[in-house]
Write an enzyme that holds these catalytic residues in place. Structure first.
Site, PDB file in Angstrom:
ATOM      1  N   ASN A 106       0.741  -1.131  -0.061  1.00 49.15           N
ATOM      2  CA  ASN A 106      -0.193   0.080   0.115  1.00 49.15           C
ATOM      3  C   ASN A 106       0.991   1.309   0.247  1.00 49.15           C
ATOM      4  O   ASN A 106       0.367   2.475  -0.388  1.00 49.15           O
ATOM      5  CB  ASN A 106      -0.940   0.044   1.153  1.00 49.15           C
ATOM      6  CG  ASN A 106      -1.580   1.445   1.555  1.00 49.15           C
ATOM      7  OD1 ASN A 106      -2.511   1.622   0.858  1.00 49.15           O
ATOM      8  ND2 ASN A 106      -1.215   2.109   2.495  1.00 49.15           N
ATOM      9  N   TYR A 177       4.359   9.588 -11.049  1.00 48.32           N
ATOM     10  CA  TYR A 177       3.218   8.882 -10.169  1.00 48.32           C
ATOM     11  C   TYR A 177       2.363   8.314 -11.021  1.00 48.32           C
ATOM     12  O   TYR A 177       2.141   6.973 -10.757  1.00 48.32           O
ATOM     13  CB  TYR A 177       2.781  10.002  -9.482  1.00 48.32           C
ATOM     14  CG  TYR A 177       1.696   9.395  -8.431  1.00 48.32           C
ATOM     15  CD1 TYR A 177       2.195   8.644  -7.224  1.00 48.32           C
ATOM     16  CD2 TYR A 177       0.118   9.400  -8.737  1.00 48.32           C
ATOM     17  CE1 TYR A 177       1.195   8.410  -6.376  1.00 48.32           C
ATOM     18  CE2 TYR A 177      -0.672   9.006  -7.718  1.00 48.32           C
ATOM     19  CZ  TYR A 177      -0.188   8.242  -6.736  1.00 48.32           C
ATOM     20  OH  TYR A 177      -1.222   7.933  -5.686  1.00 48.32           O
TER      21      TYR A 177
HETATM   22  P1  NAD Z   1      -0.815   7.945   3.661  1.00 52.09           P
HETATM   23  O1  NAD Z   1       0.116   9.168   3.562  1.00 52.09           O
HETATM   24  O2  NAD Z   1      -1.464   7.762   4.674  1.00 52.09           O
HETATM   25  O3  NAD Z   1      -0.018   6.877   3.021  1.00 52.09           O
HETATM   26  C1  NAD Z   1       1.330   6.484   2.507  1.00 52.09           C
HETATM   27  C2  NAD Z   1       2.007   5.886   3.653  1.00 52.09           C
HETATM   28  O4  NAD Z   1       3.226   5.491   3.074  1.00 52.09           O
HETATM   29  C3  NAD Z   1       2.600   6.928   4.784  1.00 52.09           C
HETATM   30  O5  NAD Z   1       2.137   6.318   6.064  1.00 52.09           O
HETATM   31  C4  NAD Z   1       3.974   6.913   4.553  1.00 52.09           C
HETATM   32  O6  NAD Z   1       4.583   7.261   5.747  1.00 52.09           O
HETATM   33  C5  NAD Z   1       4.467   5.835   4.051  1.00 52.09           C
HETATM   34  N1  NAD Z   1       5.814   5.806   3.342  1.00 52.09           N
HETATM   35  C6  NAD Z   1       6.002   6.746   2.501  1.00 52.09           C
HETATM   36  N2  NAD Z   1       7.429   6.341   1.904  1.00 52.09           N
HETATM   37  C7  NAD Z   1       7.740   5.232   2.554  1.00 52.09           C
HETATM   38  C8  NAD Z   1       8.607   4.419   2.753  1.00 52.09           C
HETATM   39  N3  NAD Z   1       9.860   4.584   1.704  1.00 52.09           N
HETATM   40  N4  NAD Z   1       8.830   2.971   3.253  1.00 52.09           N
HETATM   41  C9  NAD Z   1       7.797   2.741   3.839  1.00 52.09           C
HETATM   42  N5  NAD Z   1       6.451   3.620   4.150  1.00 52.09           N
HETATM   43  C10 NAD Z   1       6.624   4.648   3.505  1.00 52.09           C
HETATM   44  O7  NAD Z   1      -1.542   8.322   2.442  1.00 52.09           O
HETATM   45  P2  NAD Z   1      -2.814   7.595   1.669  1.00 52.09           P
HETATM   46  O8  NAD Z   1      -3.596   8.559   0.969  1.00 52.09           O
HETATM   47  O9  NAD Z   1      -3.418   6.565   2.687  1.00 52.09           O
HETATM   48  O10 NAD Z   1      -2.065   6.482   0.557  1.00 52.09           O
HETATM   49  C11 NAD Z   1      -1.976   5.125   0.683  1.00 52.09           C
HETATM   50  C12 NAD Z   1      -1.740   4.711  -0.904  1.00 52.09           C
HETATM   51  O11 NAD Z   1      -2.799   4.993  -1.666  1.00 52.09           O
HETATM   52  C13 NAD Z   1      -0.513   5.353  -1.862  1.00 52.09           C
HETATM   53  O12 NAD Z   1      -0.071   4.076  -2.254  1.00 52.09           O
HETATM   54  C14 NAD Z   1      -1.370   6.256  -2.405  1.00 52.09           C
HETATM   55  O13 NAD Z   1      -0.469   6.476  -3.411  1.00 52.09           O
HETATM   56  C15 NAD Z   1      -2.292   5.626  -2.751  1.00 52.09           C
HETATM   57  N6  NAD Z   1      -3.562   6.589  -3.065  1.00 52.09           N
HETATM   58  C16 NAD Z   1      -4.076   7.304  -2.577  1.00 52.09           C
HETATM   59  C17 NAD Z   1      -5.203   8.266  -2.875  1.00 52.09           C
HETATM   60  C18 NAD Z   1      -6.004   9.287  -1.875  1.00 52.09           C
HETATM   61  O14 NAD Z   1      -6.995   9.977  -2.502  1.00 52.09           O
HETATM   62  N7  NAD Z   1      -5.744   9.372  -0.786  1.00 52.09           N
HETATM   63  C19 NAD Z   1      -5.748   8.163  -4.455  1.00 52.09           C
HETATM   64  C20 NAD Z   1      -4.931   7.236  -5.090  1.00 52.09           C
HETATM   65  C21 NAD Z   1      -4.049   6.474  -4.705  1.00 52.09           C
END
Ligand code: NAD
Length: 282
Positions: A106, A177
């Site tokens: 994730n 991205y």
């Molecule tokens: P989030 O910031 O809660 O989740 C991302 C997490 O990844 C964070 O906790 C961060 O500390 C961690 N992270 C970053 N770099 C890292 C590394 N090198 N090693 C380990 N952990 C690391 O944000 P989110 O919105 O919950 O995103 C979760 C996933 O969903 C991501 O892959 C994001 O691209 C994807 N996503 C989110 C949305 C949205 O609208 N929120 C939309 C499409 C995709």
């Protein structure tokens, strides 16, 4: 009926930020009887100053709070872009929780040409491209590579990756991205074929806009740049223009789809990417 994840061990990467999709996945799996290892970076990075990461206290807090709905989680500091870290983390989960049944790859994001900080290709720094591809794509490869051995010993399992709706339509300023996230779907298909005869299913889901700290951060940065509208006004404008269901998603609405893909309810699905976008792609 037996809870869907009773006796199962799941690893959730990027689960350290309260309010994020990873935390919501871990909560859902735990509430249905599973045991979760929650992984996160646990440090801030000077090379990407506009991104925010979970710290170790946040991650431990998430692991402990899982105890409200089931068994507490195992918190592991792990940079998913570093192979040695990923190998060590998967080993630790195997040793302490007895194996791995489910991997939720994730963790993701980006900078420069990522959702937090957007730049056209002509101005994009090579290091920002590399950072984004490593975090959003290479991490999925590394986690799958090192989780599979532990899954084999359990005679099967499931891998579920979080991609993004922005992989499926052009978004100016989001090149690295969206390319990396699209490649996660391609990787999902190849892995699904490689692992089918081992009883491991591999799927992904593509969230649309979901109310996590990450997304709020993006709109706050945009509002600060433009200075004519607040972050919530900008978000509302986007939602009204682009999302037929007329609202952003809650993280729990992503977790329910991720849990479905990981569960036996999806036992005949592999190699697929599900869109969870409020109708954006219809
Ligand atoms: P989030 O910031 O809660 O989740 C991302 C997490 O990844 C964070 O906790 C961060 O500390 C961690 N992270 C970053 N770099 C890292 C590394 N090198 N090693 C380990 N952990 C690391 O944000 P989110 O919105 O919950 O995103 C979760 C996933 O969903 C991501 O892959 C994001 O691209 C994807 N996503 C989110 C949305 C949205 O609208 N929120 C939309 C499409 C995709």
């Amino acid at each position: 009926m037996k809870p869907r994840f009773a006796g199962k061990v799941a690893v959730v990467t990027g689960a350290g930020r309260p309010g994020g999709i990873g935390e919501a996945i871990a909560r859902r799996i735990t509430s249905e009887g599973g045991r979760c290892a929650v992984l996160d970076l646990c440090r801030q990075r000077a090379d990407v100053p506009r991104e925010r990461f979970a710290d170790i206290d946040m991650l431990r807090g998430v692991a402990t709070s899982l105890g409200e709905v089931g068994r507490p989680g195992l918190a592991i500091r792990c940079d998913v872009t570093e192979e040695a870290d990923v190998r060590r983390a998967m080993q630790q989960v195997g040793d302490e929780l007895g194996g791995i049944d489910i991997l939720f790859a994730n963790a993701g994001g980006g900078t420069g040409a990522g959702p937090v900080d957007q730049t056209p290709v002509s101005e994009l720094d090579r290091k920002d491209w590399d950072y984004t591809v490593e975090l959003s794509l290479t991490s999925v490869f590394l986690c799958a590579k090192h989780a599979v051995a532990a899954m084999r010993s359990r005679h099967g399992g499931a891998i579920v990756s979080t991609t993004s709706i922005s992989a499926y339509h052009g978004v100016a300023g989001l090149s690295a991205y969206s390319a990396a996230k699209q490649a996660v779907s391609a990787l999902t298909r190849s892995l699904a074929l490689e692992l089918a005869d081992k009883g491991i299913r591999v799927n992904a889901f593509a969230p649309g806009i979901t109310l996590t700290p990450y997304v709020r951060q993006r709109y706050e940065a945009l509002a600060a740049e433009r200075q004519d509208r607040s972050a919530s006004e900008l978000m509302q404008q986007f939602i009204a223009q682009r999302i037929p269901l007329g609202r952003a998603a809650q993280p729990a609405e992503m977790a329910s789809v991720a849990a479905f893909l990981a569960s036996d309810d999806a036992s005949f699905m592999t190699g697929q990417t599900l869109f969870v976008d409020g109708g954006m792609r219809v």
